[in-house]
Design a protein around this motif. Structure first.
Motif, PDB file in Angstrom:
ATOM      1  N   UNK A 194      -8.927   9.191 -23.202  1.00 11.36           N
ATOM      2  CA  UNK A 194      -9.126   9.721 -24.549  1.00 11.36           C
ATOM      3  C   UNK A 194     -10.389  10.560 -24.590  1.00 11.36           C
ATOM      4  N   UNK A 195     -11.389  10.092 -23.881  1.00  6.23           N
ATOM      5  CA  UNK A 195     -12.647  10.829 -23.772  1.00  6.23           C
ATOM      6  C   UNK A 195     -13.176  10.593 -22.369  1.00  6.23           C
ATOM      7  N   UNK A 196     -13.404  11.650 -21.669  1.00 11.93           N
ATOM      8  CA  UNK A 196     -13.832  11.554 -20.282  1.00 11.93           C
ATOM      9  C   UNK A 196     -15.337  11.337 -20.199  1.00 11.93           C
ATOM     10  N   UNK A 197     -15.785  10.691 -19.130  1.00 14.49           N
ATOM     11  CA  UNK A 197     -17.218  10.700 -18.817  1.00 14.49           C
ATOM     12  C   UNK A 197     -17.385  10.833 -17.317  1.00 14.49           C
ATOM     13  N   UNK A 198     -18.551  11.278 -16.936  1.00 14.10           N
ATOM     14  CA  UNK A 198     -18.858  11.506 -15.528  1.00 14.10           C
ATOM     15  C   UNK A 198     -18.670  10.221 -14.720  1.00 14.10           C
ATOM     16  N   UNK A 199     -18.070  10.370 -13.540  1.00 13.36           N
ATOM     17  CA  UNK A 199     -17.962   9.233 -12.633  1.00 13.36           C
ATOM     18  C   UNK A 199     -16.801   8.304 -12.933  1.00 13.36           C
ATOM     19  N   UNK A 200     -16.010   8.628 -13.941  1.00 13.28           N
ATOM     20  CA  UNK A 200     -14.836   7.806 -14.223  1.00 13.28           C
ATOM     21  C   UNK A 200     -13.868   7.874 -13.042  1.00 13.28           C
ATOM     22  N   UNK A 201     -13.153   6.788 -12.833  1.00 13.23           N
ATOM     23  CA  UNK A 201     -12.099   6.778 -11.819  1.00 13.23           C
ATOM     24  C   UNK A 201     -11.140   7.931 -12.109  1.00 13.23           C
ATOM     25  N   UNK A 202     -10.766   8.649 -11.065  1.00 11.83           N
ATOM     26  CA  UNK A 202     -10.004   9.876 -11.280  1.00 11.83           C
ATOM     27  C   UNK A 202      -8.492   9.673 -11.285  1.00 11.83           C
ATOM     28  N   UNK A 203      -8.011   8.813 -10.376  1.00 18.06           N
ATOM     29  CA  UNK A 203      -6.563   8.721 -10.228  1.00 18.06           C
ATOM     30  C   UNK A 203      -6.064   7.286 -10.259  1.00 18.06           C
ATOM     31  N   UNK A 204      -4.940   7.125 -10.923  1.00 12.67           N
ATOM     32  CA  UNK A 204      -4.197   5.882 -10.771  1.00 12.67           C
ATOM     33  C   UNK A 204      -3.732   5.768  -9.324  1.00 12.67           C
ATOM     34  N   UNK A 205      -3.627   4.550  -8.832  1.00 12.10           N
ATOM     35  CA  UNK A 205      -2.943   4.299  -7.574  1.00 12.10           C
ATOM     36  C   UNK A 205      -1.874   3.285  -7.918  1.00 12.10           C
ATOM     37  N   UNK A 206      -0.631   3.649  -7.745  1.00 11.88           N
ATOM     38  CA  UNK A 206       0.441   2.802  -8.243  1.00 11.88           C
ATOM     39  C   UNK A 206       1.455   2.528  -7.151  1.00 11.88           C
ATOM     40  N   UNK A 254       0.802  -1.233   0.000  1.00 17.73           N
ATOM     41  CA  UNK A 254       0.000   0.000   0.000  1.00 17.73           C
ATOM     42  C   UNK A 254       0.830   1.276   0.000  1.00 17.73           C
ATOM     43  N   UNK A 255       2.120   1.183  -0.230  1.00 17.88           N
ATOM     44  CA  UNK A 255       2.906   2.402  -0.405  1.00 17.88           C
ATOM     45  C   UNK A 255       2.830   2.772  -1.887  1.00 17.88           C
ATOM     46  N   UNK A 256       1.991   3.742  -2.190  1.00 16.70           N
ATOM     47  CA  UNK A 256       1.644   4.006  -3.581  1.00 16.70           C
ATOM     48  C   UNK A 256       1.629   5.504  -3.835  1.00 16.70           C
ATOM     49  N   UNK A 257       1.727   5.838  -5.094  1.00 14.58           N
ATOM     50  CA  UNK A 257       1.537   7.223  -5.485  1.00 14.58           C
ATOM     51  C   UNK A 257       0.375   7.312  -6.480  1.00 14.58           C
ATOM     52  N   UNK A 258      -0.142   8.511  -6.660  1.00 19.25           N
ATOM     53  CA  UNK A 258      -1.288   8.729  -7.535  1.00 19.25           C
ATOM     54  C   UNK A 258      -0.952   9.715  -8.628  1.00 19.25           C
ATOM     55  N   UNK A 259      -1.596   9.530  -9.743  1.00 13.80           N
ATOM     56  CA  UNK A 259      -1.552  10.523 -10.821  1.00 13.80           C
ATOM     57  C   UNK A 259      -2.906  10.523 -11.493  1.00 13.80           C
ATOM     58  N   UNK A 260      -3.314  11.656 -12.043  1.00 18.39           N
ATOM     59  CA  UNK A 260      -4.612  11.662 -12.736  1.00 18.39           C
ATOM     60  C   UNK A 260      -4.617  10.637 -13.868  1.00 18.39           C
ATOM     61  N   UNK A 261      -5.709   9.940 -14.020  1.00 16.23           N
ATOM     62  CA  UNK A 261      -5.850   9.028 -15.156  1.00 16.23           C
ATOM     63  C   UNK A 261      -6.174   9.854 -16.395  1.00 16.23           C
TER      64      UNK A 261
END
Lengths: 765, 765
Positions: free
Chosen positions: B72-84, B62-69
């Motif tokens: 190509x085309x966004x839609x409402x409610x899409x997952x916002x961030x990678x957790x890596x 669980x030691x992870x960092x995030x970046x915005x996903x």
């Protein structure tokens, strides 16, 4: 509130004064174009002021750049690259200085500011009086048009009349500074309908050794080349002329009442791939500028007016009883005409050339919404629009292979260069109905124009390849008594995705099979050489004919016997009904406020789907069936798509629900002028403009092409006295004049023919 | 070919020699971890050689960092961030020099290279002899383990024995250079199963004024902090000690036959959010290193061995008749045990802590594949894994709101921090069966352990919130006689997405309703205080109880009467059957070679779906029904998912198809050792390892928990003589020994109980 329509004229949109609230919308509404290029109705001093600058954009049709599409998670066969139309150097930029003070709407004091778009002439005029901080004043008049006779030319005339003597008056022109070029407008938005690509997108270089100022630009990744040239003529020989970088400047000592005039021509050449053609094209563009300059602004303008007269003579629709609507309607026809690519290689963007929305992509909108207008009033343009599809047929074949379909072609859902550019396949590639849409358009075009040559060549090849695709995508479902089914598709209604047997899709495919089979039989029977060449080249096998006939006959069309309703797809009625009435107004459009799975899970439509199918083939359904389906589907439709209301309006006419038809029409006709979708700033809704024409002619005029005969079932709403329009049909021109009491059909040109007025045959001669 | 299993031992994996072909896979297989952190089995000199370096990674759970996903085309409610999950400083890095020449596998000459993973002891040993270019030689032995008793400690012992006198021998250690830190391994891949995040992901700083070398690191965007410390003890007091940057060096004059030893301890602290705790945690970590160092490597190792002995005593499975399999099986149990987070706040990644595949995310794999092993052999760990879900329940409630579901909770399909991290909702958020999976695991946990406290508190709250979600997502479909339906979901089989009434999902939801209703009734009846507190806090309304009962009773479960087959979903049988047999071998897995719409359009399964449902509730179906469904679904399954074969194996046992059961099991048990999925390099398939345990105990042992009673229906394949294993059940330990002739059940610990052996009741005391 934007009030552009006055009672003064049925031809002119007028913006009185200036208003930061409407500046963005009016940039779109006042955009000028000619199918080759377009330029937004931005102010000449764009970029100078905080409140009055927005997005200048001059767009050359299909001049685009590409970048890889980034996916959160990739999957095989996803669209690989964005295709993004990018603004080219702004040829409208102009600086006026008085006593070395620069004019803009936030400097000094501007009065009597007025802009008028004359639809009849195709000319945008701006006039105002400016007083600088020293109290010196000038009257300014700027005229602008995008030429139809010289499609590469943007013509402008700037006239400045001083109120005072002795002050210094300076006019400076010049294409954008090189450092600003290729910077696509930075629009920060998650809205999938807005272009979000950013950054510098082309390289630019001045061309030396040409007589006029010429600039060469080349896109970063697509390597598309363009020459932009400029030629200016200033009226006062005594002016102090200087140049600096890209700019030219003329400075004169003002003489009260003595107008100085700058005639300015900017040319946007055709797009070319091969860099080695650069100098030749630059030379030709320079020569063109010289020619146009020799003709002079006044004569160019007269030619423009004449061209527009001819256009209106054929394509106008007159309404008696509503002057405001009359202007709004003409505004739509004007923009439609402006938007269409005319060279057979380029098409018509969803936003025309009025904005960067949807990245300048071509959609099914062309065939299903815009084409009918051209088909019946400007058939040569219709042919060229259809020919574009032929130019990308090979890409469509490739796409079918990527989709593991080993026969035929699948047209891209959104594209410029023919490759799929939709990054969201559930509302992109899954919309395989685009194949049937194109087939239907071709079939209708050939029927209505009698253009057998196109029908036997380009048309035939497309019809066969689209039919082949459907034959391979679908299969005979034993669980449905062997009916032919098409699974995992999305219909026109994008609020319902990845379903089985979308009614619209199946019906379009069914007709595509019929068109293909009929054409092949016609070729075999007539031994038409063109047609035979196509069959042989694409390796047509006779068993395909039987396959198509069988698929046609066995096509599954979902129907609910209990409710006696056509089913939008296999599972539509199994879903819950969305409570549209109790959904907060600010939650529309739903697509911006609910997750796709939320929307897909309900009976809720973004736009006409089954109703569109029943409009297209309205003679195949009983009035009772259409009425039941209409009532039901209307109740679950949000009209969040601009493609929706026009169709509901037309079908209301078909069902003789004239009050409803009128209301839908009024929303349709004034959509952009009223900013009904709240995004006119990003460009006009060209499909809806086409829908306006369809509403008039298919709706109130009741026009249908049944077999080989034009049928009319005219019905006027209470509010109007008369409508008059013309249609072309197989080298004939028919003038139709409809009042509540009577309908008059007059053959203006061409051989006699029989038409039908309701069930009555009329012989026109 | 990787041959790690020898006949010498049933406990040891041995790599003889070195092979660039298998180095990546063996880094995964030889990875060591303890649930808190793990470290890949990379060579100590990692990064030094071209052929033998791959991806060192030390991962803290669980030691992870995030970046915005990026979409190509966004839609409402899409997952916002990678957790890596991101690799932390490598504590294994080591340099050995002889005559100032650095050892690596491509320098000089290495002989007798051997690595052994002792599963019984949990220790990895490497031995080799190295001859440098001057002909001087050393014997090297390196031992490494990740401590269970001190979960922050990585312990290593390096022993070097010179063959020659007088040459200079130097050992250098040190965490990675600061400049290399925080660089997530750069894996260029489109494969959605591989982590693709790149770039520097944390800041790092040396901590001053601590006795030991301590490093503070903090992730760029999530601001998660960690202390990494190091303490070394070198055996020779005469060594020439020096430090340089991060490195410590010991140089001695070699004496033939005289071994020098370095004992090295590296500590990875717990993760902390609050930066102000930094110095305190650094101090505690330094103290821990001092303590551990005082204990010394040898005693730490003995503790480790003792810990592992206790583990194996409870969790081992013995097989008589196949020694190779015996090692492979133990290897799986070893890795399972290693992978589980033990602090109640962290879970178990799909790849354990052996690689960065799937970004270190937690999936339904935990509950459905890994948990059973823990439930029946290490129930304390099982509880902590389930408790993790409770810690993210609030995020699951938020997610339900984002999905416009106004009640209950929807767990993220893949996550670390509880927020949805799947960028592809058709195989992400649409898999709402995860709610039912978690509910089922909780129900089973409480039943099997008798842990009423968890059942009445965390368990109850989760059960109710998941049931609430299903009640709100679904509706009563009038077109199906008012059955309760769940539309627009994806089941376990990711080759069929966005369907209505996925059988598995509906069955899980149905049971979730039952679990919730039963629990609520139990609370109301018993007036249990904990339970009442939950009901009151989450504002339970009595009508919900009735709703759940009604939904339970009316749940729609699709069934084809004609074929007498369970339908995977409403439309599955309407699709064409994929021709698996004639699909080129290189086109598997299909997901990397076909567009989703191509795959979704066919009857083809990635993994067990309906068959999984029938395994979970196998007592609810007739053997005939299960056999028919099994035969059919097996014929359309590619097993492209590693979660598939184990379930098919278990159900083969259930159906007494023992040859089939054996074959599936052998593929399951040796999946990673044989690299059956070709991606073991990215990490082990932890779920499949859990599937191995299930295959043994649920499959060949025939264990089911029916009501409150353990049932066994043991069946051995031809190839084996006997299997022996233990299970824990409500504070009892039962030893089960199964041969072809007989089954013996022995109560090792706890109160007498009745079990069932087939239909026969047995009283164990």
């Amino acid at each position: 509130m934007n009030t552009l329509i006055s009672n003064d004229s049925k031809w002119i949109l007028t913006e009185e004064g200036t208003d930061p609230e409407t500046i963005r919308q009016n940039e779109t509404l006042f955009a000028l174009s000619n199918g080759h290029f377009g330029t937004r109705g931005s102010l000449e001093e764009v970029g100078r002021t905080k409140n009055y600058s927005h997005s200048e954009a001059t767009l050359v049709n299909a001049y685009y750049d590409s970048e890889p599409i980034q996916y959160g998670e990739w999957a095989y066969g996803y669209a690989k690259e964005h295709q993004t139309v990018i603004p080219v150097p702004n040829g409208k930029k102009l600086t006026i200085k008085l006593d070395n003070e620069r004019f803009d709407l936030e400097a000094g004091k501007t009065t009597n500011h007025k802009r008028q778009l004359d639809l009849k002439k195709g000319i945008l005029t701006r006039t105002f009086t400016w007083e600088n901080t020293k109290g010196h004043r000038i009257d300014v008049k700027i005229e602008r048009f995008v030429s139809y006779d010289y499609p590469e030319i943007l013509a402008q005339k700037v006239a400045v009349t001083p109120h005072d003597d002795d002050c210094a008056l300076e006019i400076v022109t010049g294409l954008d500074d090189l450092k600003d070029l290729g910077q696509a407008s930075e629009i920060e938005s998650n809205d999938p309908r807005v272009k979000t690509q950013k950054g510098r997108r082309f390289r630019s270089e001045k061309i030396k050794n040409t007589q006029n100022k010429m600039l060469h630009i080349e896109t970063n990744n697509t390597n598309l080349n363009l020459i932009v040239g400029e030629k200016n003529q200033f009226s006062s020989p005594s002016a102090d002329y200087s140049t600096k970088g890209n700019e030219e400047s003329w400075e004169v000592k003002a003489i009260k009442g003595e107008t100085v005039v700058l005639e300015r021509l900017v040319a946007y050449s055709n797009i070319f791939d091969d860099n080695s053609e650069r100098d030749g094209i630059a030379q030709r563009t320079s020569t063109l500028l010289n020619e146009a300059s020799a003709i002079g602004f006044q004569e160019l303008k007269e030619k423009q007016i004449k061209h527009m007269e001819e256009f209106w003579d054929m394509s106008d629709i007159e309404i008696e009883g509503d002057d405001e609507l009359q202007v709004g309607l003409r505004f739509n026809l004007f923009h439609l005409y402006q938007a269409a690519g005319r060279d057979g290689n380029r098409n018509m963007s969803a936003k025309g050339l009025t904005g960067e929305g949807y990245e300048g992509h071509y959609f099914w909108d062309t065939e299903m919404y815009m084409l009918p207008f051209f088909l019946y009033t400007q058939p040569k343009i219709a042919k060229r629009l259809l020919n574009y599809r032929y130019t990308i047929l090979e890409e469509a074949r490739n796409r079918a292979r990527e989709m593991a379909v080993d026969a035929g072609a699948l047209f891209a859902w959104r594209t410029i260069n023919g490759k799929e550019a939709s990054p969201y396949y559930p509302a992109g590639t899954a919309q395989i109905h685009i194949n049937g849409d194109i087939a239907h358009a071709i079939h209708t075009y050939v029927k209505a124009t009698g253009d057998k040559r196109f029908g036997m060549k380009e048309g035939l090849e497309i019809l066969l390849e689209t039919a082949r695709f459907y034959a391979a995508w679908g299969h005979y479902d034993e669980k449905r008594n062997g009916a032919f089914v098409l699974n995992d598709v999305t219909g026109p209604d994008e609020y319902t995705a990845i379903v089985n047997n979308n009614y619209y899709t199946n019906l379009m495919a069914k007709h595509n099979f019929k068109y293909a089979a009929d054409m092949v039989e016609a070729v075999l029977e007539s031994e038409d050489e063109l047609g035979q060449e196509v069959l042989s080249r694409i390796n047509f096998k006779k068993k395909e004919l039987n396959n198509w006939k069988k698929a046609y006959e066995n096509m599954f069309l979902p129907y609910d016997e209990e409710q006696q309703l056509t089913m939008q797809d296999d599972s539509f009625f199994h879903k819950e009904v969305w409570d549209i009435e109790n959904t907060p107004k600010e939650n529309f459009p739903l697509l911006l406020n609910y997750h796709p799975l939320t929307i897909y899970r309900y009976q809720v439509n973004k736009q006409a789907d089954t109703v569109l199918a029943q409009f297209l083939f309205s003679d195949e359904f009983s009035q009772e069936q259409k009425a039941r389906d209409y009532e039901y589907y209307e109740s679950v439709t949000t009209h969040d798509s601009s493609l929706s209301r026009s169709i509901f309006g037309i079908m209301a006419s078909d069902l003789n629900q004239m009050e409803k038809a009128y209301n839908y029409f009024m929303d349709t006709a004034l959509m952009d002028i009223s900013d009904l979708q709240s995004n006119t700033k990003d460009g006009v809704h060209a499909a809806n403009m086409g829908g306006t024409w369809m509403s008039m002619i298919y709706g109130f005029g009741g026009l249908r092409l049944v077999g080989d005969t034009l049928h009319f079932k005219p019905r006027l709403p209470e509010e109007w006295k008369r409508i008059t329009f013309k249609v072309q049909f197989r080298h004939r021109v028919i003038k139709v004049s409809i009042s509540k009491e009577e309908a008059d059909y007059q053959l203006i040109k061409g051989e006699p023919l029989v038409i039908k007025h309701f069930d009555e045959e009329r012989y026109l001669k």
